[in-house]
Design an enzyme around this catalytic site. Structure first.
Site, mmCIF file in Angstrom:
data_model
loop_
_atom_site.group_PDB
_atom_site.id
_atom_site.type_symbol
_atom_site.label_atom_id
_atom_site.label_comp_id
_atom_site.label_asym_id
_atom_site.label_seq_id
_atom_site.Cartn_x
_atom_site.Cartn_y
_atom_site.Cartn_z
ATOM 1 N N SER A 63 78.938 19.901 -18.075
ATOM 2 C CA SER A 63 77.788 19.148 -17.545
ATOM 3 C C SER A 63 77.988 18.949 -16.044
ATOM 4 C CB SER A 63 77.697 17.777 -18.226
ATOM 5 O OG SER A 63 78.783 16.966 -17.814
ATOM 6 N N ASP B 49 75.571 22.803 -18.841
ATOM 7 C CA ASP B 49 74.766 21.907 -19.680
ATOM 8 C C ASP B 49 73.853 21.074 -18.764
ATOM 9 O OD1 ASP B 49 74.053 20.660 -22.065
ATOM 10 O OD2 ASP B 49 75.696 19.204 -21.989
ATOM 11 N N GLY C 277 74.290 10.486 -26.858
ATOM 12 C CA GLY C 277 75.101 9.282 -26.911
ATOM 13 C C GLY C 277 75.413 8.809 -28.325
ATOM 14 N N HIS D 280 70.044 19.529 -28.862
ATOM 15 C CA HIS D 280 70.945 18.641 -28.110
ATOM 16 C C HIS D 280 71.137 17.365 -28.923
ATOM 17 C CE1 HIS D 280 71.204 20.444 -23.982
ATOM 18 N NE2 HIS D 280 70.408 21.278 -24.620
ATOM 19 N N GLY D 281 71.992 16.486 -28.422
ATOM 20 C CA GLY D 281 72.126 15.152 -29.015
ATOM 21 C C GLY D 281 72.439 15.188 -30.502
HETATM 22 O O1 G3H Z 1 74.123 15.733 -22.548
HETATM 23 C C1 G3H Z 1 75.046 15.121 -22.028
HETATM 24 C C2 G3H Z 1 76.455 15.478 -22.364
HETATM 25 O O2 G3H Z 1 76.934 14.664 -23.406
HETATM 26 C C3 G3H Z 1 77.304 15.392 -21.138
HETATM 27 O O3 G3H Z 1 77.523 14.089 -20.741
HETATM 28 O O4 G3H Z 1 76.928 13.974 -18.325
HETATM 29 O O5 G3H Z 1 78.499 12.299 -19.346
HETATM 30 O O6 G3H Z 1 79.218 14.675 -18.984
HETATM 31 P P1 G3H Z 1 78.063 13.744 -19.251
HETATM 32 P P1 13P Z 2 75.677 14.052 -28.196
HETATM 33 O O1 13P Z 2 75.676 12.909 -27.234
HETATM 34 O O2 13P Z 2 74.904 13.723 -29.428
HETATM 35 O O3 13P Z 2 77.051 14.532 -28.529
HETATM 36 O O4 13P Z 2 74.890 15.286 -27.502
HETATM 37 C C1 13P Z 2 75.546 16.126 -26.579
HETATM 38 C C2 13P Z 2 74.619 17.024 -25.842
HETATM 39 O O5 13P Z 2 73.463 17.195 -26.176
HETATM 40 C C3 13P Z 2 75.145 17.718 -24.667
HETATM 41 O O6 13P Z 2 74.153 18.403 -23.970
HETATM 42 ZN ZN ZN Z 3 72.219 17.556 -24.054
#
Ligand code: G3H
Ligand code: 13P
Ligand code: ZN
Length: 330
Positions: free
Chosen positions: A56, A93, A190, A232-233
């Site tokens: 990310s 990401d 999250g 995602h998520g």
């Molecule tokens: O979609 C978000 C991912 O969980 C990455 O999270 O931006 O805290 O690295 P982050």
């Molecule tokens: P989670 O927070 O559900 O693990 O999702 C991660 C994600 O979508 C990263 O792009």
């Molecule tokens: Zn995501």
């Protein structure tokens, strides 16, 4: 300019085609440090699963993008050393600009996401197309997004879901040339994906969240048959980790995820990439908190990061074997 092909990485094209045909999904695990990387590679080598390593923009800031890229290159060698040459993708990401995507492509990423989901439709199309046109010159694959997930999308905060409108997907895919599409059908980022008042209680008093919108997924599949879809998520927020965290000084409240059976169901469809980050964070945090609590004199990082890495590997193996179905697909 570094080509991902020289780093031993692959793009997502063949991986996704096989996953859709085979009724499974490729794990997309986020990483920010060495222990997470080791756990991902060990788990996927042992289960013989293809894998997407996700970086990310937060990870780039935390760990430095050059270091992460060399780690991904190292991961391809590490997998071989462990005995299996599994296909590995290095993926950006939630890229939020053309410049960020270009920079990742230029330094060896094999796949990027351009997330224009919060933009007006035509702007999302234009930005996504610009990234695709650049990426495809180097055989780098691109993920776009339509619809907004509730929760926090990297630095973009979305209070409420805007489910993907199936009527837009065909036009979006045609106009942009993207290789895969992330959609919003009720997942969110999250560890607090639902408020308790959105859930019902089962006979054991456990909170059951509202089901994913499989009707939207089906409608999307009808409009773009065989096209790779991304979720995602998709963390499930295992309650055993929440319990360990809270029993050892943590304060996680109302942590609720997506039930694994629903993700298994989704993986059998055109959903061929499932993103998991939060579950790994919970596994590591639970392990570290327990060790700190039980062994207050311990101060060697290897003595808590090592067990955290082992727990993470166990979790990822479980995801591959029992949720995504990507075991033995490498
Ligand atoms: O979609 C978000 C991912 O969980 C990455 O999270 O931006 O805290 O690295 P982050
Ligand atoms: P989670 O927070 O559900 O693990 O999702 C991660 C994600 O979508 C990263 O792009
Ligand atoms: Zn995501």
């Amino acid at each position: 300019m570094v080509s991902y092909k020289d780093l031993g990485l692959v793009n997502t094209r063949e991986m996704f085609a096989k996953a859709i045909k085979g009724g499974y999904a490729i794990p997309a695990f986020n990483f920010n440090n060495m222990e997470q990387m080791q756990a991902i590679i060990q788990a996927c080598v042992e289960t013989s699963s293809p894998v997407i390593l996700q970086v990310s923009s937060g990870a780039r800031k935390y760990a430095n993008q050059t270091l992460l890229r060399y780690m991904a290159q190292g991961a391809t060698e590490y997998a071989k050393e462990l005995g299996k040459n599994i296909p590995i993708v290095l993926h950006l990401d939630h890229g939020d600009s053309f410049e960020l995507c270009k920079s990742c492509i230029d330094m060896g990423f094999s796949s990027v996401m351009i997330d224009g989901s919060h933009l007006p439709y035509e702007e999302n199309v234009a930005l996504t197309k610009k990234v695709v046109d650049y990426a495809h010159q180097f055989d780098v694959t691109v993920e776009g997004e339509l619809g907004v997930l509730a929760g926090v999308e990297d630095e973009v905060s979305a209070e409420h879901h805007t489910y993907t409108d199936p009527a837009q997907v065909e036009d979006f895919v045609k106009k942009t040339g993207v290789d895969s599409l992330a959609i919003s059908i009720g997942t969110s980022h999250g560890a607090n994906k639902f408020r308790p008042e959105q859930c019902t209680r089962n006979a054991d008093g456990i909170l059951v969240p509202p089901p994913l919108r499989f009707d939207i997924l089906k409608e999307v599949e009808k409009r773009i048959p065989g096209f790779p879809i991304v979720l995602h998520g998709s963390s499930s927020v295992p309650q055993q980790y929440v319990k360990i965290i809270n029993e050892n000084g943590g304060a996680l409240k109302d942590a609720i995820g997506i039930p694994e059976e629903q993700l298994r169901e989704a993986a059998k469809s055109a959903v061929c990439k499932i993103n998991i980050d939060s579950d790994g964070r919970l596994a590591m945090t639970a392990t570290v908190r327990k060790i700190f609590n039980e062994k207050p004199a311990e101060f060697d990082p290897r003595k808590y990061l090592g067990p955290a890495r082992d727990e993470l590997k166990k979790l990822y193996m479980h995801k591959v074997q029992n949720v995504l179905g990507s075991e033995n697909k490498a």
